[in-house]
Design a protein around this motif. Sequence first.
Motif, PDB file in Angstrom:
ATOM      1  N   SER A  12       0.824  -1.199   0.000  1.00  0.00           N
ATOM      2  CA  SER A  12       0.000   0.000   0.000  1.00  0.00           C
ATOM      3  C   SER A  12       0.855   1.244   0.000  1.00  0.00           C
ATOM      4  O   SER A  12       2.047   1.205   0.307  1.00  0.00           O
ATOM      5  CB  SER A  12      -0.907  -0.011   1.229  1.00  0.00           C
ATOM      6  OG  SER A  12      -0.115   0.018   2.397  1.00  0.00           O
ATOM      7  N   CYS A  13       0.214   2.353  -0.348  1.00  0.00           N
ATOM      8  CA  CYS A  13       0.901   3.641  -0.363  1.00  0.00           C
ATOM      9  C   CYS A  13       1.401   3.964   1.048  1.00  0.00           C
ATOM     10  O   CYS A  13       0.640   3.889   2.011  1.00  0.00           O
ATOM     11  CB  CYS A  13      -0.042   4.735  -0.856  1.00  0.00           C
ATOM     12  SG  CYS A  13       0.669   6.392  -0.694  1.00  0.00           S
ATOM     13  N   ALA A  14       2.683   4.346   1.136  1.00  0.00           N
ATOM     14  CA  ALA A  14       3.268   4.649   2.444  1.00  0.00           C
ATOM     15  C   ALA A  14       2.658   5.905   3.054  1.00  0.00           C
ATOM     16  O   ALA A  14       2.771   6.140   4.247  1.00  0.00           O
ATOM     17  CB  ALA A  14       4.776   4.818   2.311  1.00  0.00           C
ATOM     18  N   GLY A  15       2.001   6.693   2.229  1.00  0.00           N
ATOM     19  CA  GLY A  15       1.444   7.937   2.743  1.00  0.00           C
ATOM     20  C   GLY A  15      -0.006   7.836   3.176  1.00  0.00           C
ATOM     21  O   GLY A  15      -0.415   8.474   4.142  1.00  0.00           O
ATOM     22  N   CYS A  16      -0.792   7.037   2.442  1.00  0.00           N
ATOM     23  CA  CYS A  16      -2.235   7.034   2.710  1.00  0.00           C
ATOM     24  C   CYS A  16      -2.854   5.638   2.697  1.00  0.00           C
ATOM     25  O   CYS A  16      -4.078   5.513   2.820  1.00  0.00           O
ATOM     26  CB  CYS A  16      -2.952   7.920   1.692  1.00  0.00           C
ATOM     27  SG  CYS A  16      -2.886   7.229   0.024  1.00  0.00           S
ATOM     28  N   TRP A  23       3.506   4.486  -3.550  1.00  0.00           N
ATOM     29  CA  TRP A  23       3.446   5.925  -3.259  1.00  0.00           C
ATOM     30  C   TRP A  23       2.527   6.519  -4.318  1.00  0.00           C
ATOM     31  O   TRP A  23       2.877   6.558  -5.495  1.00  0.00           O
ATOM     32  CB  TRP A  23       4.842   6.516  -3.320  1.00  0.00           C
ATOM     33  CG  TRP A  23       5.006   7.974  -2.958  1.00  0.00           C
ATOM     34  CD1 TRP A  23       5.492   8.957  -3.763  1.00  0.00           C
ATOM     35  CD2 TRP A  23       4.731   8.607  -1.706  1.00  0.00           C
ATOM     36  NE1 TRP A  23       5.520  10.156  -3.091  1.00  0.00           N
ATOM     37  CE2 TRP A  23       5.069   9.969  -1.830  1.00  0.00           C
ATOM     38  CE3 TRP A  23       4.209   8.145  -0.481  1.00  0.00           C
ATOM     39  CZ2 TRP A  23       4.913  10.879  -0.782  1.00  0.00           C
ATOM     40  CZ3 TRP A  23       4.063   9.052   0.555  1.00  0.00           C
ATOM     41  CH2 TRP A  23       4.417  10.401   0.408  1.00  0.00           C
ATOM     42  N   CYS A  24       1.354   6.963  -3.919  1.00  0.00           N
ATOM     43  CA  CYS A  24       0.330   7.349  -4.901  1.00  0.00           C
ATOM     44  C   CYS A  24       0.515   8.784  -5.394  1.00  0.00           C
ATOM     45  O   CYS A  24       1.277   9.563  -4.814  1.00  0.00           O
ATOM     46  CB  CYS A  24      -1.062   7.160  -4.302  1.00  0.00           C
ATOM     47  SG  CYS A  24      -1.543   8.471  -3.150  1.00  0.00           S
ATOM     48  N   ASP A  25      -0.183   9.125  -6.432  1.00  0.00           N
ATOM     49  CA  ASP A  25      -0.032  10.460  -7.041  1.00  0.00           C
ATOM     50  C   ASP A  25      -0.431  11.575  -6.087  1.00  0.00           C
ATOM     51  O   ASP A  25       0.174  12.648  -6.074  1.00  0.00           O
ATOM     52  CB  ASP A  25      -0.882  10.558  -8.316  1.00  0.00           C
ATOM     53  CG  ASP A  25      -0.303   9.698  -9.423  1.00  0.00           C
ATOM     54  OD1 ASP A  25       0.861   9.253  -9.277  1.00  0.00           O
ATOM     55  OD2 ASP A  25      -1.005   9.450 -10.423  1.00  0.00           O
ATOM     56  N   GLU A  26      -1.481  11.318  -5.313  1.00  0.00           N
ATOM     57  CA  GLU A  26      -1.930  12.376  -4.393  1.00  0.00           C
ATOM     58  C   GLU A  26      -0.874  12.671  -3.320  1.00  0.00           C
ATOM     59  O   GLU A  26      -0.635  13.832  -2.972  1.00  0.00           O
ATOM     60  CB  GLU A  26      -3.245  11.995  -3.714  1.00  0.00           C
ATOM     61  CG  GLU A  26      -4.458  12.466  -4.478  1.00  0.00           C
ATOM     62  CD  GLU A  26      -5.503  11.382  -4.615  1.00  0.00           C
ATOM     63  OE1 GLU A  26      -6.277  11.199  -3.671  1.00  0.00           O
ATOM     64  OE2 GLU A  26      -5.527  10.713  -5.660  1.00  0.00           O
ATOM     65  N   CYS A  27      -0.266  11.603  -2.811  1.00  0.00           N
ATOM     66  CA  CYS A  27       0.783  11.810  -1.810  1.00  0.00           C
ATOM     67  C   CYS A  27       2.006  12.455  -2.457  1.00  0.00           C
ATOM     68  O   CYS A  27       2.664  13.296  -1.841  1.00  0.00           O
ATOM     69  CB  CYS A  27       1.145  10.492  -1.140  1.00  0.00           C
ATOM     70  SG  CYS A  27      -0.178   9.911  -0.046  1.00  0.00           S
ATOM     71  N   ALA A  28       2.296  12.086  -3.696  1.00  0.00           N
ATOM     72  CA  ALA A  28       3.434  12.697  -4.399  1.00  0.00           C
ATOM     73  C   ALA A  28       3.217  14.200  -4.546  1.00  0.00           C
ATOM     74  O   ALA A  28       4.161  14.987  -4.442  1.00  0.00           O
ATOM     75  CB  ALA A  28       3.616  12.047  -5.772  1.00  0.00           C
TER      76      ALA A  28
END
Length: 214
Positions: A12-16, A23-28
Motif C-alpha cells: 500500500s501507499c506509504a502515505g495514505c 506511493w500514490c499520485d496524491e501523496c506525491a
Amino acid sequence: MRTLLDLILPASCAGCRTAGVGWCDECAAVLAAPPTRVWPRTDPGVPCWTLGPYAGPARRAVLAAKERGRRDLAEPLGLALAGGLARLRTRDRPLVLVPAPSRRAAARRRGGDPVQRTALVATSWLPDSQMVSLLRVWWGVHDSVGLTPRERVHNLRGRITTIPGRDAVPPIPTNAEVVLVDDVLTTGATARESVRALARIGLPARAAVVLCAV
Ligand SMILES: [Zn+2]
C-alpha cells in the motif's frame, strides 16, 4: 509478516495506505510544491529549505523508509527532492549533495541509509550533480529519538566528522554548490554539526534541504 511482505512488494501507499501502489499520485503532490524556508531552533548557519511539514503522508513515508525498510520509497522521495533542488540550485554550477549522516548501527538495523539512497536518486534526475557521502557520526552517539532539543545538541556536539582520508572521495569541482540533504529537520542540531564538519575540510555548504521539517 506484514513488514516482511512490505519489503518484497509494497502492499500500500506509504502515505495514505491506498492499495496496490507504493506511493500514490496524491501523496506525491504533497511534496511537489516549491520548497519553503524554515528556521530551526538551532541555527545550522546555512539557509534551510523543506519540501513540506513533518506531517501527513510525507511524515509517514519518511518513517516507513527509515523504520520499516521501505527501500522502494527512495525513488519517489528522490524525485521529489530533485524537484525541490531544481528550483533552488544556481544555474551553471555543479551540484553536490551531501547526505546528513545517520548512526551506522541505526542505519544497518533499518536496512541501509534511506537518506543516502534518496539523495542518489535525486542526482539521477538532476544534470551536473553528484552525491558524495562524506559525513559520519562517531560511535557513542545515541539515536536522537526521544531526546529534548537541548539533549540533541549536546548528543551531537563535535560528533559529526568527515570520513577520514578524503582520497576515496570523488573530486568535487571548485565552483560546486554543496547542499546538505536530510529526511527530517527537527532542532537543526544535525544540520549544524554537518555544516561545521564540511567547513572544517574547506567545503562550505550553501544550504540544507530536507523532505520535511518539524
Ligand atoms: Zn498515498
